[in-house]
Scaffold this motif. Structure first.
Motif, mmCIF file in Angstrom:
data_model
loop_
_atom_site.group_PDB
_atom_site.id
_atom_site.type_symbol
_atom_site.label_atom_id
_atom_site.label_comp_id
_atom_site.label_asym_id
_atom_site.label_seq_id
_atom_site.Cartn_x
_atom_site.Cartn_y
_atom_site.Cartn_z
ATOM 1 N N UNK A 104 0.819 -1.201 0.093
ATOM 2 C CA UNK A 104 0.125 -0.035 -0.058
ATOM 3 C C UNK A 104 0.963 1.232 0.022
ATOM 4 N N UNK A 105 1.993 1.414 0.730
ATOM 5 C CA UNK A 105 2.701 2.466 0.985
ATOM 6 C C UNK A 105 3.649 2.919 -0.265
ATOM 7 N N UNK A 106 4.274 1.582 -0.782
ATOM 8 C CA UNK A 106 5.223 1.911 -1.890
ATOM 9 C C UNK A 106 4.741 1.550 -3.162
ATOM 10 N N UNK A 107 4.022 0.498 -3.247
ATOM 11 C CA UNK A 107 3.407 -0.040 -4.443
ATOM 12 C C UNK A 107 4.717 0.154 -5.724
ATOM 13 N N UNK A 108 3.951 1.105 -6.838
ATOM 14 C CA UNK A 108 4.733 1.307 -7.921
ATOM 15 C C UNK A 108 5.806 2.080 -7.888
ATOM 16 N N UNK A 109 6.045 2.605 -6.629
ATOM 17 C CA UNK A 109 7.021 3.614 -6.288
ATOM 18 C C UNK A 109 8.499 2.932 -6.568
#
Length: 315
Positions: A132-137
């Motif tokens: 949720x926090x990083x995902x695609x980052x």
């Protein structure tokens, strides 16, 4: 709250948000005062009401009659009596006051809980939080915002593991609270110190020297003269922060700086309430003793009185 904003909030270094060059940043975690009112029971019990509830909510006590106050307060005794022995001890009162005064912490966790508990099983796993926090980052090696998300994720995982007491990489609500607000938990204080030192220790020698200490609080930004408060901080570093006079702060010295052993206001208030209400002087309070002194407890955070009691629901 967007994910980049959440990441900034999680970073303890961001507790000191960017400010003007002449403004002081503060990394020190102090326990707040329970009330800004004078503690004088000879005049009124306003301080005690604020201590239990908070200044804003305490004002709503005027909406309750004495009968309503006694009834609601009696119902709340069981909430405070955690060991269910029929009495409220000083320790139980202290814990309740601290929990009540930290209500903003628990409220922030509640707001975020549903976002991260993707499978709605009542827990948040590290995988859920990471996705949720990083995902695609993490797929972008050179993000436009300049953040190193992989480095931030490694730091978050280390903190998550510290908060996760049973080591199953799944957080209960209490463990997730410790993850989001580590400064509130004794067992998390080492990670608070570690993250702070990593933020300030620019040369990577494992210590915080005077210039790193000042540089974290103040940027010259072309100013020729330092403000007076900066000069004062230099003196504070030499005289008080650097206890062994070696020109730098180690882990213990940094801990003493950012996590000072403040006067425990909750403990003092709990002791005061027991002293004032303990009619038979056995060192603990019965339901009857608390209700008898309802005017001292009413508005208390023990019941979230002004807000929760008027709503007829419980804390």
């Amino acid at each position: 709250m967007t994910i980049p904003q959440l990441l900034l909030c999680l970073s303890l270094s961001m507790l000191c948000i960017s400010s003007k060059p002449t403004e002081k940043k503060d990394r020190v975690h102090h326990d707040p005062q329970l009330s800004d009112k004078v503690h004088d029971d000879a005049q009124n019990f306003d301080y005690d009401h604020d201590a239990f509830l908070g200044a804003d909510e305490a004002k709503t006590f005027d909406q309750l009659t004495p009968e309503e106050s006694k009834e609601r307060l009696g119902m709340i005794v069981d909430k405070i009596d955690t060991d269910k022995d029929g009495f409220v001890t000083e320790g139980e009162l202290k814990a309740w006051i601290k929990k009540a005064q930290k209500k903003y912490v628990y409220d922030s966790v509640e707001r975020q809980w549903q976002e991260f508990d993707m499978n709605q099983d009542g827990f948040i796993s590290w995988d859920e939080y990471r996705n949720v926090t990083y995902g695609t980052y993490l797929d972008d090696p050179d993000p436009d915002d300049g953040f190193n998300y992989k480095q931030m994720m490694v730091r978050d995982e280390r903190r998550f593991k510290m908060a996760d007491k049973d080591g199953d990489m799944t957080a209960t609500k209490e463990e997730f609270t410790a993850f989001l607000h580590p400064e509130e938990y004794d067992y998390m204080k080492d990670i608070v110190v570690q993250e702070t030192m990593e933020d300030i220790d620019k040369n990577g020698d494992g210590f915080i020297d005077l210039e790193e200490y000042i540089g974290d609080m103040y940027s010259h930004d072309g100013d020729a003269d330092e403000p007076e408060w900066v000069k004062t901080e230099r003196e504070q570093f030499v005289e008080f922060r650097d206890k062994n006079r070696d020109g730098k702060m180690d882990k213990e010295e940094t801990k003493d700086w950012i996590l000072p052993s403040d006067y425990d206001h909750a403990e003092a208030e709990a002791r005061h309430l027991v002293y004032e209400s303990d009619q038979n002087k056995d060192g603990k309070l019965s339901r009857e003793e608390i209700v008898e002194k309802y005017d001292l407890f009413v508005g208390s955070q023990a019941t979230d009185f002004g807000e929760a009691l008027v709503r007829h629901d419980e804390f």
